[in-house]
Design an enzyme around this catalytic site. Structure first.
Site, PDB file in Angstrom:
ATOM      1  N   HIS A  81      -4.424   4.484  -3.711  1.00  0.00           N
ATOM      2  CA  HIS A  81      -3.587   3.494  -3.786  1.00  0.00           C
ATOM      3  C   HIS A  81      -2.739   3.470  -4.994  1.00  0.00           C
ATOM      4  CE1 HIS A  81      -2.390  -1.146  -2.596  1.00  0.00           C
ATOM      5  NE2 HIS A  81      -1.636  -0.752  -3.870  1.00  0.00           N
ATOM      6  N   HIS A 128      -1.602   3.577  -8.692  1.00  0.00           N
ATOM      7  CA  HIS A 128      -1.766   2.448  -9.607  1.00  0.00           C
ATOM      8  C   HIS A 128      -1.764   3.206 -10.992  1.00  0.00           C
ATOM      9  CE1 HIS A 128      -5.573   4.653  -8.579  1.00  0.00           C
ATOM     10  NE2 HIS A 128      -5.886   4.838  -9.789  1.00  0.00           N
ATOM     11  N   HIS A 179       0.840  -1.125  -0.057  1.00  0.00           N
ATOM     12  CA  HIS A 179       0.085  -0.111  -0.030  1.00  0.00           C
ATOM     13  C   HIS A 179       0.895   1.169   0.007  1.00  0.00           C
ATOM     14  CE1 HIS A 179      -3.622   2.463   0.724  1.00  0.00           C
ATOM     15  NE2 HIS A 179      -2.696   3.207   1.497  1.00  0.00           N
TER      16      HIS A 179
HETATM   17  P1  5GP Z   1      -8.463   6.756  -9.923  1.00  0.00           P
HETATM   18  O1  5GP Z   1      -9.285   7.839 -10.409  1.00  0.00           O
HETATM   19  O2  5GP Z   1      -8.108   6.827  -8.661  1.00  0.00           O
HETATM   20  O3  5GP Z   1      -6.714   7.049 -10.943  1.00  0.00           O
HETATM   21  O4  5GP Z   1      -8.753   5.496 -10.613  1.00  0.00           O
HETATM   22  C1  5GP Z   1      -9.490   4.507  -9.931  1.00  0.00           C
HETATM   23  C2  5GP Z   1      -9.916   3.465 -10.888  1.00  0.00           C
HETATM   24  O5  5GP Z   1     -10.377   2.399 -10.164  1.00  0.00           O
HETATM   25  C3  5GP Z   1     -11.374   3.946 -11.580  1.00  0.00           C
HETATM   26  O6  5GP Z   1     -11.083   3.937 -12.893  1.00  0.00           O
HETATM   27  C4  5GP Z   1     -12.368   3.134 -11.096  1.00  0.00           C
HETATM   28  O7  5GP Z   1     -13.247   2.779 -12.152  1.00  0.00           O
HETATM   29  C5  5GP Z   1     -11.470   1.993 -10.638  1.00  0.00           C
HETATM   30  N1  5GP Z   1     -12.165   1.081  -9.448  1.00  0.00           N
HETATM   31  C6  5GP Z   1     -12.878   1.516  -8.454  1.00  0.00           C
HETATM   32  N2  5GP Z   1     -13.199   0.683  -7.673  1.00  0.00           N
HETATM   33  C7  5GP Z   1     -12.852  -0.680  -8.183  1.00  0.00           C
HETATM   34  C8  5GP Z   1     -13.080  -1.936  -7.853  1.00  0.00           C
HETATM   35  O8  5GP Z   1     -13.811  -2.143  -7.034  1.00  0.00           O
HETATM   36  N3  5GP Z   1     -12.636  -2.887  -8.787  1.00  0.00           N
HETATM   37  C9  5GP Z   1     -12.114  -2.601  -9.907  1.00  0.00           C
HETATM   38  N4  5GP Z   1     -11.698  -3.610 -10.715  1.00  0.00           N
HETATM   39  N5  5GP Z   1     -11.873  -1.296 -10.282  1.00  0.00           N
HETATM   40  C10 5GP Z   1     -12.210  -0.118  -9.537  1.00  0.00           C
HETATM   41 ZN    ZN Z   2      -4.192  -0.007  -0.433  1.00  0.00          ZN
END
Ligand code: 5GP
Ligand code: ZN
Length: 114
Positions: free
Chosen positions: A98, A100, A46
């Site tokens: 987290h 990514h 994390h």
């Molecule tokens: P961020 O906006 O933080 O860069 O992207 C987070 C991404 O995580 C989003 O594209 C969202 O659709 C994805 N996401 C959020 N919750 C989940 C989940 O429970 N499972 C999966 N596979 N993707 C998720």
């Molecule tokens: Zn985490």
């Protein structure tokens, strides 16, 4: 950390469609894909965002991008091209704290940077 969605996916406490896994990194399909291929590449450890990575932890980014290359190969994205995105913090539009990398491809993406 206890209620971090991606930590729960890493621990397989909540389901996901896994694309790639190694000792340090997992990659799974985004639940709300923005393109026919939308994979999230996530360190098992994390770390909230890129700013939290200490110099001595620089292996994390190397591991992450090693896994990105594996995903690109597995999803056959190299020939047509693809986009890598790392959102960071509020202004960057980061919803899940987290670290990514989004790997997005299999359609012609617009040139917008938001
Ligand atoms: P961020 O906006 O933080 O860069 O992207 C987070 C991404 O995580 C989003 O594209 C969202 O659709 C994805 N996401 C959020 N919750 C989940 C989940 O429970 N499972 C999966 N596979 N993707 C998720
Ligand atoms: Zn985490």
């Amino acid at each position: 950390m206890g209620d971090c969605i991606f930590c729960k996916i890493v621990k397989k406490e909540i389901p996901s469609t896994m694309v790639y896994e190694d000792e340090n990194v997992i990659a799974f399909r985004d639940i709300a894909p923005q393109a026919p291929c939308h994979v999230l590449v996530v360190p098992r450890q994390h770390v909230c965002d890129v700013h939290e990575i200490a110099t001595e932890d620089s292996d994390i980014m190397a591991d992450l991008f090693g896994a990105v290359k594996a995903v690109v190969a597995k999803e056959c994205l190299a020939e047509r091209g693809y986009r890598l995105v790392i959102n960071s913090g509020d202004d960057g539009g980061q919803a899940v704290p987290h670290l990514h990398v989004h790997v997005i491809g299999k359609r012609k993406l617009s040139g917008t940077m938001g």
